[in-house]
Design an enzyme around this catalytic site. Structure first.
Site, short mmCIF file in Angstrom:
data_model
loop_
_atom_site.label_atom_id
_atom_site.label_comp_id
_atom_site.label_asym_id
_atom_site.label_seq_id
_atom_site.Cartn_x
_atom_site.Cartn_y
_atom_site.Cartn_z
N GLY A 1 1.45 -3.16 1.99
CA GLY A 1 0.29 -2.01 1.98
C GLY A 1 0.56 -1.07 0.79
O GLY A 1 1.58 -1.20 0.15
N ASN A 2 -0.03 0.12 1.16
CA ASN A 2 0.24 1.20 0.01
C ASN A 2 -0.39 2.43 0.66
O ASN A 2 -0.62 2.56 1.84
CB ASN A 2 -0.78 0.95 -1.39
CG ASN A 2 -2.36 1.05 -0.96
OD1 ASN A 2 -2.71 1.84 -0.31
ND2 ASN A 2 -2.83 -0.08 -1.50
#
Length: 407
Positions: free
Chosen positions: A211-212
């Site tokens: 993810g980020n």
């Protein structure tokens, strides 16, 4: 959202619903946002919450009766009606809705609602059967026809034990609706705005993902700006720290592929598409079906995801505006300009990320507005609300044409 309330005068009308105690929270948040709050309470409301609390929160005397002796003769229904920027009735009972719909003026609040020309926003709160009664529904329809706005009610278990519509909607939704009511220039009325927002999570196995750090704040700011200006807004929302505005249609997704499918199913019908999501550039080639055991180093094969905004730009119809975002750590406007040309976009909002002052997770950021055939416009360090306003302004200026990238 502070800029929408700073310097505004909000008359907060509190009526005799069991939810009257929540008016203290609403008043507190309005004051925090910079509004001057003039509270007024009906007699029934005073049976449920004391005026002293509201006076302490707002710093203003609570208006209680029509003919009470007043230390400041300006505080009366005509003067307040003229000075108000917004009348917010929260909670609004079936009784006040009936009075407002039929012009009954038998106390300070109902009288002043007849005298004001400010926007009026009702937040209903009552028993489910009272809310659903044909008389109440007819009163709501009549008030809407005359231009009054409504927010809620929410659904769920009520104080009386029943389940259904009638709960006072949550305070954040009321504040968003108040911001929309305060914004008079509905230059996007009848327009459809599509926004992608938040992050993506690309699964590795059933419990792990790539993810980020995107929080969804920029997408939320854009959605609220468009809503305030009268647009119909749909948000394709990946995992986020903040929720989209209550008045927006929201489609929840997780992966970049899900986001791409949701955007492409809707983008043809929109006038503006803002790709504010931090779309995952890569996904895992082979997702494990069982949880991976920690046995040592792991090598993952990553494959590219679709470029959603570039695909939307390629397939845009005449008059549509497609705007993207560029998060850069260096050479910000230069790199963003290359992305604008490479993807065929009309607009790009470029942010500097990385370091303590990076855009991700912050309420403000250093930004540039990039347009085809124009030099980069430095916006300086600005709040995300201000950045959203500037970006929507630029997009609105392109509506109806072929778009800057095509011109």
């Amino acid at each position: 959202m502070r800029a929408r309330f700073t310097g505004k005068t909000v008359v907060l009308g509190i009526t005799g619903s069991i939810a009257a105690y929540k008016a203290c929270e609403i008043a507190s948040r309005l004051v925090e946002l910079g509004a001057k709050v003039i509270p007024t309470m009906t007699r029934s409301a005073r049976e449920l919450v004391g005026p002293a609390s509201l006076e302490a929160i707002t710093g203003n005397r609570v208006i209680l009766e029509m003919f009470e002796p007043l230390p400041n003769p300006e505080i009366e229904h005509i003067a307040v009606a003229r000075r108000a920027d917004l009348f917010l009735i929260a909670p609004a009972t079936a009784n006040i809705l009936a009075k407002a719909a039929h012009g009954i003026a038998d106390d300070w609040l109902s009288t002043t609602l007849l005298a004001t020309r400010a926007p009026i926003l009702f937040a209903p709160a009552m028993n489910t059967m009272m809310y659903l009664h044909p008389a109440t529904q007819a009163n709501i329809a009549l008030l809407k026809e005359r231009g009054a706005a409504f927010v809620g009610p929410g659904e769920g278990r009520l104080a009386c034990g029943e389940e259904g519509p009638g709960r006072l909607i949550e305070t954040p939704c009321i504040l968003e609706a108040a911001a929309m009511a305060l914004y008079r220039d509905k230059d996007l009325a009848g327009r459809r705005v599509l926004i992608s927002s938040g992050a993506n999570q690309e699964p590795i196995d059933p419990v792990r993902f790539i993810g980020n750090a995107s929080t969804g704040r920029m997408g939320r700011a854009l959605a609220l700006e468009a809503l305030c200006r009268g647009a119909q807004v749909c948000v394709i929302a990946g995992p986020s720290e903040v929720a989209p505005p209550c008045a927006a249609e929201v489609v929840h997704v997780r992966t970049a592929a899900e986001m791409r499918d949701a955007v492409m199913a809707r983008v043809a019908d929109c006038d503006m598409f803002f790709s504010a999501a931090a779309v995952a550039d890569y996904r895992v080639a082979a997702v494990e079906q069982a949880k991976m055991k920690r046995t040592g180093p792991v090598t993952l094969e990553l494959i590219p995801n679709a470029d959603i905004v570039a695909e939307a730009a390629r397939n845009r119809r005449a008059g549509q505006v497609v705007a993207g975002f560029a998060a850069e750590t260096e050479n910000v406007p230069e790199n963003a300009a290359q992305k604008l040309a490479g993807k065929g976009l009309d607009l790009i909002l470029a942010n500097r990320v990385g370091g303590a002052d990076g855009a991700i997770g912050a309420e403000d950021s250093e930004a540039w507005l990039i347009r085809a055939k124009h030099p980069p416009e430095a916006l300086g360090r600005a709040s995300k609300s201000e950045i959203a306003r500037r970006l929507v302004d630029a997009a609105a200026g392109l509506l109806g044409g072929q778009g800057a990238a095509l011109g």
